[in-house]
Design a protein around this motif. Structure first.
Motif, short mmCIF file in Angstrom:
data_model
loop_
_atom_site.label_atom_id
_atom_site.label_comp_id
_atom_site.label_asym_id
_atom_site.label_seq_id
_atom_site.Cartn_x
_atom_site.Cartn_y
_atom_site.Cartn_z
N LEU A 1 35.26 -3.02 47.41
CA LEU A 1 34.75 -3.10 46.04
C LEU A 1 33.50 -2.24 45.86
CD1 LEU A 1 35.06 -6.87 45.05
CD2 LEU A 1 36.43 -4.96 44.21
N HIS B 1 33.27 0.88 43.33
CA HIS B 1 32.26 0.88 42.28
C HIS B 1 31.40 2.14 42.34
CE1 HIS B 1 28.42 -0.23 40.34
NE2 HIS B 1 29.20 -0.90 39.51
N ASP B 2 30.94 2.49 43.55
CA ASP B 2 30.08 3.67 43.71
C ASP B 2 30.81 4.96 43.33
OD1 ASP B 2 28.05 2.03 44.55
OD2 ASP B 2 28.35 2.42 46.69
N TYR C 1 35.55 4.13 40.42
CA TYR C 1 36.93 3.67 40.31
C TYR C 1 37.11 2.74 39.10
CZ TYR C 1 41.28 1.32 41.71
OH TYR C 1 42.54 0.79 41.74
N TYR C 2 36.07 1.98 38.75
CA TYR C 2 36.18 1.03 37.65
C TYR C 2 35.66 1.58 36.33
CZ TYR C 2 37.45 -2.34 41.19
OH TYR C 2 38.10 -2.99 42.22
N GLU C 3 35.32 2.85 36.30
CA GLU C 3 34.89 3.46 35.05
C GLU C 3 36.10 3.83 34.21
OE1 GLU C 3 32.38 6.73 36.03
OE2 GLU C 3 30.84 5.48 37.00
N ARG D 1 38.89 6.56 34.67
CA ARG D 1 38.68 6.27 36.08
C ARG D 1 38.18 7.51 36.80
NH1 ARG D 1 42.99 2.46 38.76
NH2 ARG D 1 41.57 0.96 37.80
N GLU E 1 40.00 -8.36 43.95
CA GLU E 1 40.07 -8.53 42.49
C GLU E 1 40.74 -9.86 42.14
OE1 GLU E 1 42.17 -5.02 41.49
OE2 GLU E 1 40.45 -3.70 41.87
#
Length: 224
Positions: free
Chosen positions: A170, A174-175, A178-180, A183, A209
């Motif tokens: 995760l 996040h860095d 991937y969750y933007e 993407r 998740e």
């Protein structure tokens, strides 16, 4: 120290009118008891979250036994909040619940959720105190223990359910963005950061998740 997750149903003919408003009103989908404060005069001020018709609740509640004033907050989405002054000892059912809740050696955790004629809650305490409280429950109340376990304290935070590798996955995702949206990274990018196969990275992310989603959708928050 043990923890219980409990569901209780009250015989309709024995239920006080206010219980019906909380748990079995056609105009209220569900009610959450969020906080309470007990005074030396035997009055409890209770904060409820109401998903349904707050106007009907505020108008009818003071007409029922044991209920004083009701103060509503402005609606916040589908929820409205109400401060309700109650005298729990004025009805036999609420008096019995009050005695069980006040027993030394246990704590009833909030919220208490009312819907479909039932109340759902969690209790933490010593085994003897929990057993005694259940045994002394009101005769009109059918109590079901849904789960029993050891209270884990801080380990109940959803983040602590993650394995070390799931947390690393995760964090890397996040860095990397991937969750933007749109993407900014792929499973392959996360896999490269973790030095593992893309299928392994995908498996770690999906497992992590799923745990976080389960915790978010649990009406009580993380399991205890």
């Amino acid at each position: 120290m043990k923890r219980l997750r409990v569901t209780a149903a009250v015989d309709g003919e024995s239920a006080p009118a206010f219980y019906g408003m909380l748990a079995d009103s056609p105009r209220v989908a569900e009610t959450h008891l969020l906080e309470w404060n007990t005074t030396s005069e035997g009055v409890e001020t209770v904060l409820f979250g109401i998903r349904g018709d707050p106007g009907q609740f505020a108008a009818a509640a003071p007409q029922t036994d044991g209920i004083g004033s009701v103060t509503l907050s402005p609606a916040s989405g589908e929820w409205t909040y109400a401060l309700v002054d109650t005298r729990p000892l004025s009805t036999s059912l609420f008096a019995a619940i009050h005695r069980a809740r006040a027993r030394p050696g246990l704590v009833v955790r909030k919220p208490i959720v009312y819907r479909d004629g039932e109340m759902h809650f969690r209790v933490v305490g010593e085994s003897d105190a929990l057993q005694a409280a259940l045994a002394e429950g009101p005769e009109a109340m059918d109590v079901r223990v849904e789960s029993v376990g050891t209270f884990r304290g801080a380990l109940d935070h959803p983040g602590t359910r993650l394995s070390e590798r799931q947390r690393e996955a995760l964090a890397a995702a996040h860095d990397l963005g991937y969750y933007e949206r749109p993407r900014g990274a792929t499973h392959e990018d996360v896999a490269a950061a973790l030095d593992c196969a893309p299928s392994t990275a995908s498996r770690h992310l999906q497992a992590a998740e799923a745990k976080l989603v389960d915790a978010a959708l649990d009406e009580f928050g993380p399991a205890v």
